[in-house]
Design a protein around this motif. Structure first.
Motif, PDB file in Angstrom:
ATOM      1  N   PRO A  56       6.332   5.343  -7.875  1.00  0.00           N
ATOM      2  CA  PRO A  56       6.143   7.103  -8.105  1.00  0.00           C
ATOM      3  C   PRO A  56       5.195   7.349  -7.000  1.00  0.00           C
ATOM      4  CG  PRO A  56       6.350   6.020 -10.134  1.00  0.00           C
ATOM      5  CD  PRO A  56       6.403   4.828  -9.405  1.00  0.00           C
ATOM      6  N   ASP A  57       4.271   6.647  -6.693  1.00  0.00           N
ATOM      7  CA  ASP A  57       3.354   6.960  -5.329  1.00  0.00           C
ATOM      8  C   ASP A  57       3.821   6.414  -4.257  1.00  0.00           C
ATOM      9  OD1 ASP A  57       2.705   4.227  -6.288  1.00  0.00           O
ATOM     10  OD2 ASP A  57       0.598   4.615  -6.371  1.00  0.00           O
ATOM     11  N   ASN A  58       4.883   6.144  -4.038  1.00  0.00           N
ATOM     12  CA  ASN A  58       5.329   5.795  -2.311  1.00  0.00           C
ATOM     13  C   ASN A  58       4.951   4.526  -2.046  1.00  0.00           C
ATOM     14  OD1 ASN A  58       6.906   8.361  -2.424  1.00  0.00           O
ATOM     15  ND2 ASN A  58       5.666   9.356  -0.783  1.00  0.00           N
ATOM     16  N   ARG A  59       4.893   3.470  -2.902  1.00  0.00           N
ATOM     17  CA  ARG A  59       4.732   1.915  -2.573  1.00  0.00           C
ATOM     18  C   ARG A  59       6.039   1.401  -2.410  1.00  0.00           C
ATOM     19  NH1 ARG A  59      -0.815   0.259  -3.506  1.00  0.00           N
ATOM     20  NH2 ARG A  59      -1.760   2.110  -4.626  1.00  0.00           N
ATOM     21  N   LEU A  60       6.557   0.399  -1.868  1.00  0.00           N
ATOM     22  CA  LEU A  60       7.655  -0.511  -1.984  1.00  0.00           C
ATOM     23  C   LEU A  60       7.345  -1.574  -2.957  1.00  0.00           C
ATOM     24  CD1 LEU A  60      10.488  -0.933  -1.136  1.00  0.00           C
ATOM     25  CD2 LEU A  60       9.701  -2.715   0.186  1.00  0.00           C
ATOM     26  N   LEU A  61       7.943  -1.848  -4.194  1.00  0.00           N
ATOM     27  CA  LEU A  61       7.960  -2.856  -4.744  1.00  0.00           C
ATOM     28  C   LEU A  61       9.065  -3.733  -4.438  1.00  0.00           C
ATOM     29  CD1 LEU A  61       7.713  -2.855  -8.691  1.00  0.00           C
ATOM     30  CD2 LEU A  61       9.522  -3.775  -7.693  1.00  0.00           C
ATOM     31  N   PHE A  62       8.818  -5.079  -4.398  1.00  0.00           N
ATOM     32  CA  PHE A  62       9.721  -5.840  -3.935  1.00  0.00           C
ATOM     33  C   PHE A  62       9.429  -7.106  -4.824  1.00  0.00           C
ATOM     34  CE2 PHE A  62      11.670  -9.114  -1.047  1.00  0.00           C
ATOM     35  CZ  PHE A  62      12.817  -8.394  -0.462  1.00  0.00           C
ATOM     36  N   GLY A  63      10.398  -7.618  -5.391  1.00  0.00           N
ATOM     37  CA  GLY A  63      10.404  -8.831  -6.311  1.00  0.00           C
ATOM     38  C   GLY A  63      11.606  -9.656  -6.068  1.00  0.00           C
ATOM     39  N   GLY A  64      11.561 -10.809  -7.049  1.00  0.00           N
ATOM     40  CA  GLY A  64      12.659 -11.833  -7.111  1.00  0.00           C
ATOM     41  C   GLY A  64      12.051 -13.005  -7.679  1.00  0.00           C
ATOM     42  N   ARG A  65      13.042 -13.794  -7.998  1.00  0.00           N
ATOM     43  CA  ARG A  65      12.721 -15.249  -8.812  1.00  0.00           C
ATOM     44  C   ARG A  65      11.868 -15.856  -7.862  1.00  0.00           C
ATOM     45  NH1 ARG A  65      14.304 -12.427 -11.814  1.00  0.00           N
ATOM     46  NH2 ARG A  65      16.179 -12.501 -12.971  1.00  0.00           N
ATOM     47  N   ALA A  66      11.997 -15.829  -6.231  1.00  0.00           N
ATOM     48  CA  ALA A  66      11.025 -16.457  -5.199  1.00  0.00           C
ATOM     49  C   ALA A  66      11.310 -18.226  -5.255  1.00  0.00           C
ATOM     50  CB  ALA A  66       9.902 -16.113  -5.139  1.00  0.00           C
ATOM     51  N   ARG A  67      10.671 -18.656  -6.585  1.00  0.00           N
ATOM     52  CA  ARG A  67      10.842 -20.014  -7.097  1.00  0.00           C
ATOM     53  C   ARG A  67      11.256 -20.067  -8.480  1.00  0.00           C
ATOM     54  NH1 ARG A  67       5.796 -20.748  -7.688  1.00  0.00           N
ATOM     55  NH2 ARG A  67       5.662 -23.112  -7.515  1.00  0.00           N
ATOM     56  N   PHE A  68      11.998 -21.171  -8.899  1.00  0.00           N
ATOM     57  CA  PHE A  68      12.273 -21.417 -10.241  1.00  0.00           C
ATOM     58  C   PHE A  68      10.880 -22.154 -11.022  1.00  0.00           C
ATOM     59  CE2 PHE A  68      16.043 -19.625 -10.200  1.00  0.00           C
ATOM     60  CZ  PHE A  68      16.898 -19.782 -11.342  1.00  0.00           C
ATOM     61  N   GLU A 107       0.981  -1.098   0.031  1.00  0.00           N
ATOM     62  CA  GLU A 107      -0.119   0.098  -0.039  1.00  0.00           C
ATOM     63  C   GLU A 107       0.797   1.320  -0.122  1.00  0.00           C
ATOM     64  OE1 GLU A 107      -1.909   0.753   3.885  1.00  0.00           O
ATOM     65  OE2 GLU A 107      -0.680  -0.895   4.567  1.00  0.00           O
ATOM     66  N   PRO A 108       0.393   2.595  -0.354  1.00  0.00           N
ATOM     67  CA  PRO A 108       1.231   3.584  -0.196  1.00  0.00           C
ATOM     68  C   PRO A 108       1.754   3.797   1.166  1.00  0.00           C
ATOM     69  CG  PRO A 108      -0.858   4.101  -1.370  1.00  0.00           C
ATOM     70  CD  PRO A 108      -1.162   2.745  -0.971  1.00  0.00           C
ATOM     71  N   LEU A 109       2.907   4.396   1.349  1.00  0.00           N
ATOM     72  CA  LEU A 109       3.646   4.452   2.768  1.00  0.00           C
ATOM     73  C   LEU A 109       3.766   5.830   3.296  1.00  0.00           C
ATOM     74  CD1 LEU A 109       6.372   1.529   2.119  1.00  0.00           C
ATOM     75  CD2 LEU A 109       4.227   1.330   3.200  1.00  0.00           C
ATOM     76  N   PRO A 110       3.978   5.886   4.207  1.00  0.00           N
ATOM     77  CA  PRO A 110       4.014   7.448   4.616  1.00  0.00           C
ATOM     78  C   PRO A 110       5.314   8.009   4.441  1.00  0.00           C
ATOM     79  CG  PRO A 110       3.343   6.028   6.363  1.00  0.00           C
ATOM     80  CD  PRO A 110       3.680   5.129   5.454  1.00  0.00           C
ATOM     81  N   GLN A 111       5.363   9.357   3.946  1.00  0.00           N
ATOM     82  CA  GLN A 111       6.537   9.747   3.468  1.00  0.00           C
ATOM     83  C   GLN A 111       7.994   9.394   4.360  1.00  0.00           C
ATOM     84  OE1 GLN A 111       6.784  11.563   0.233  1.00  0.00           O
ATOM     85  NE2 GLN A 111       8.941  11.101   0.822  1.00  0.00           N
ATOM     86  N   GLU A 112       7.972   9.767   5.466  1.00  0.00           N
ATOM     87  CA  GLU A 112       8.953   9.372   6.468  1.00  0.00           C
ATOM     88  C   GLU A 112       9.569   7.885   6.441  1.00  0.00           C
ATOM     89  OE1 GLU A 112       5.221   9.203   9.318  1.00  0.00           O
ATOM     90  OE2 GLU A 112       6.002  10.356   7.458  1.00  0.00           O
ATOM     91  N   LEU A 113       8.458   6.945   6.197  1.00  0.00           N
ATOM     92  CA  LEU A 113       8.748   5.436   6.057  1.00  0.00           C
ATOM     93  C   LEU A 113       9.793   5.430   4.711  1.00  0.00           C
ATOM     94  CD1 LEU A 113       8.873   2.714   7.174  1.00  0.00           C
ATOM     95  CD2 LEU A 113       6.671   2.432   6.339  1.00  0.00           C
ATOM     96  N   VAL A 114       9.163   6.036   3.758  1.00  0.00           N
ATOM     97  CA  VAL A 114       9.987   5.877   2.393  1.00  0.00           C
ATOM     98  C   VAL A 114      11.103   6.507   2.267  1.00  0.00           C
ATOM     99  CG1 VAL A 114       9.770   6.838   0.131  1.00  0.00           C
ATOM    100  CG2 VAL A 114       7.599   5.869   1.001  1.00  0.00           C
ATOM    101  N   ASP A 115      11.335   7.618   3.325  1.00  0.00           N
ATOM    102  CA  ASP A 115      12.780   8.164   3.206  1.00  0.00           C
ATOM    103  C   ASP A 115      13.534   7.190   4.293  1.00  0.00           C
ATOM    104  OD1 ASP A 115      11.774  10.277   1.729  1.00  0.00           O
ATOM    105  OD2 ASP A 115      11.235  11.593   3.677  1.00  0.00           O
TER     106      ASP A 115
END
Length: 425
Positions: free
Chosen positions: A292-304, A261-269
């Motif tokens: 661009p709207d202050n969310r964290l995107l987190f990705g990876g292979r996770a599983r082949f 979800e969108p995160l508070p500015q201080e947490l993003v910083d």
């Protein structure tokens, strides 16, 4: 939690390009309306070519709309490996091609006035182990000594200035990296192509091609056949049986992403004060950035594994656990998006582009597709225009994947191998 890509869900609405009439002939038929195909279409149309793009789903449906929105520098195999494999002059040229690719993206954004939040925030490679930091240090030194390329080595004691975690053992920063809203970018490319007269047909898979002579082919679809003077396959990991030679050289691997979800500015910083595009040094890696709207995107292979509804959700649970390992301060934060897609790898982890039996192709971006697909679309437009030297990756042997005739049955074994490497190295 939505199971569609965040980028496509938050991009402006697009016209319905299904049901478009198929003309009987075209100068160039392009298979795939992703970044490679649309970039090639734009650059060919600028040269005066009549171009038809055939897409089995919708614009940006495949890897072009399912990635991290990162334009990052550096070869997938790393510069020292490239030097050992190809020698310094070739390694330098191939390495710097990735910087040229980011310039290509930026130039298209500017020339076509695409509003996609493009920003040169830089790239950050994070060491998962002390030995990995030593390897980053050697890369930093080799780049400076061999090709005069400047990066910034960041010890663990200073890492909090870059990323709000103590999980890593240092990092290597490159200011040339960039980020963008890739959904807005790919849809902006489609709009730009159509302004130049390109025809884009969605829901129109290519079922087969039939060679007439030289580069001329009949391209067969369920709604009819178009005769093209030249054909470019730009379908990557989503290449079908109509071009078996290419498909059997591509390893399609699932890459999975969750977005908060969108995160508070201080947490993003706190999490990412410099807003760089970040990835770590594991084989089964994590990559992350602020949207661009202050969310964290987190990705990876996770599983082949391949992407699919159940596979994506299972991978999303793994990624959430990984996200909280890196950023424990996100406990309790809601995930709004979880999706998967396919990355096109080759055995040598290099880009491959060229011609086979009169058909042109470009594929195997190995997780660097935002910039490399866009750049190779431009280069292949020049190749089709009569300049084979425009292809930076010409002449590289393109090995077939042994035993690969269709679905990649070998992915679980590859995953076990790379997990073992991550433990022992």
């Amino acid at each position: 939690m939505k199971s569609v890509p965040y980028w496509l869900d938050t991009a402006p609405a697009v016209p319905d390009r299904t049901g478009v009439a198929l003309d009987g002939r075209t100068d160039v038929a392009i298979v795939g309306a992703g970044l490679t195909g649309l970039s090639a279409a734009i650059h060919l149309a600028r040269k005066g070519a009549d171009v038809t793009v055939l897409e089995q789903d919708t614009v940006g449906f495949g890897a072009s709309g399912r990635n991290g929105g990162m334009c990052t520098t550096g070869l997938a195999i790393g510069f020292p490996t490239a030097v050992a494999r190809y020698g310094v002059p070739t390694a330098k040229a191939l390495y710097l091609a990735y910087n040229d690719a980011i310039d290509t993206v930026e130039k298209l954004v500017t020339e076509e006035s695409i509003d996609c939040d493009f920003a040169r925030t830089g790239k950050l490679n994070l060491a998962c182990k002390p030995a990995h930091y030593e390897r980053l240090a050697r890369t930093h030194e080799a780049l400076a000594e061999m090709i005069g390329y400047q990066t910034e080595l960041i010890p663990r004691s200073a890492l909090r200035s870059e990323v709000g975690t103590d999980h890593y053992h240092g990092g290597l920063a490159d200011p040339q990296g960039a980020g963008l809203h890739v959904g807005k970018f790919v849809r902006g490319l489609a709009d730009a192509a159509e302004r130049l007269g390109v025809r884009i047909l969605e829901g129109t898979p290519v079922t087969r091609t039939r060679r007439i002579a030289g580069h001329r082919h009949d391209v067969v679809t369920p709604i009819g056949t178009v005769r093209a003077d030249q054909v470019l396959f730009a379908s990557g990991a989503y290449t079908g049986s109509s071009f078996r030679w290419l498909r059997n050289r591509i390893v399609p691997v699932g890459s999975f992403i969750v977005v908060t979800e969108p995160l508070p500015q201080e947490l993003v910083d706190e999490l990412m004060p410099t807003r760089r595009m970040a990835s770590d040094t594991k084989n089964i890696l994590y990559y992350f950035r602020i949207t661009p709207d202050n969310r964290l995107l987190f990705g990876g292979r996770a599983r082949f594994a391949m992407s699919g509804a159940a596979s994506d959700l299972k991978s999303g649970r793994i990624l959430r656990k990984g996200m909280l390992t890196v950023f424990p301060q996100l406990a309790g934060v809601r995930l709004d998006y979880c999706w998967g897609g396919l990355v096109d790898l080759s055995l040598d982890q290099m880009v491959h582009a060229g011609e086979h039996e009169g058909l042109f192709y470009s594929a195997c971006y190995s997780g660097h597709g935002v910039q490399m697909a866009t750049h190779m679309g431009r280069q292949m437009a020049d190749v089709l225009g009569g300049d084979p030297s425009a292809n930076s990756f010409r002449g590289l042997a393109f090995p077939r994947v042994p035993g690969h005739f269709g679905p990649p049955w070998f992915l679980p074994f590859a995953g076990a191998y790379y997990r073992a490497l991550d433990v022992i190295r």
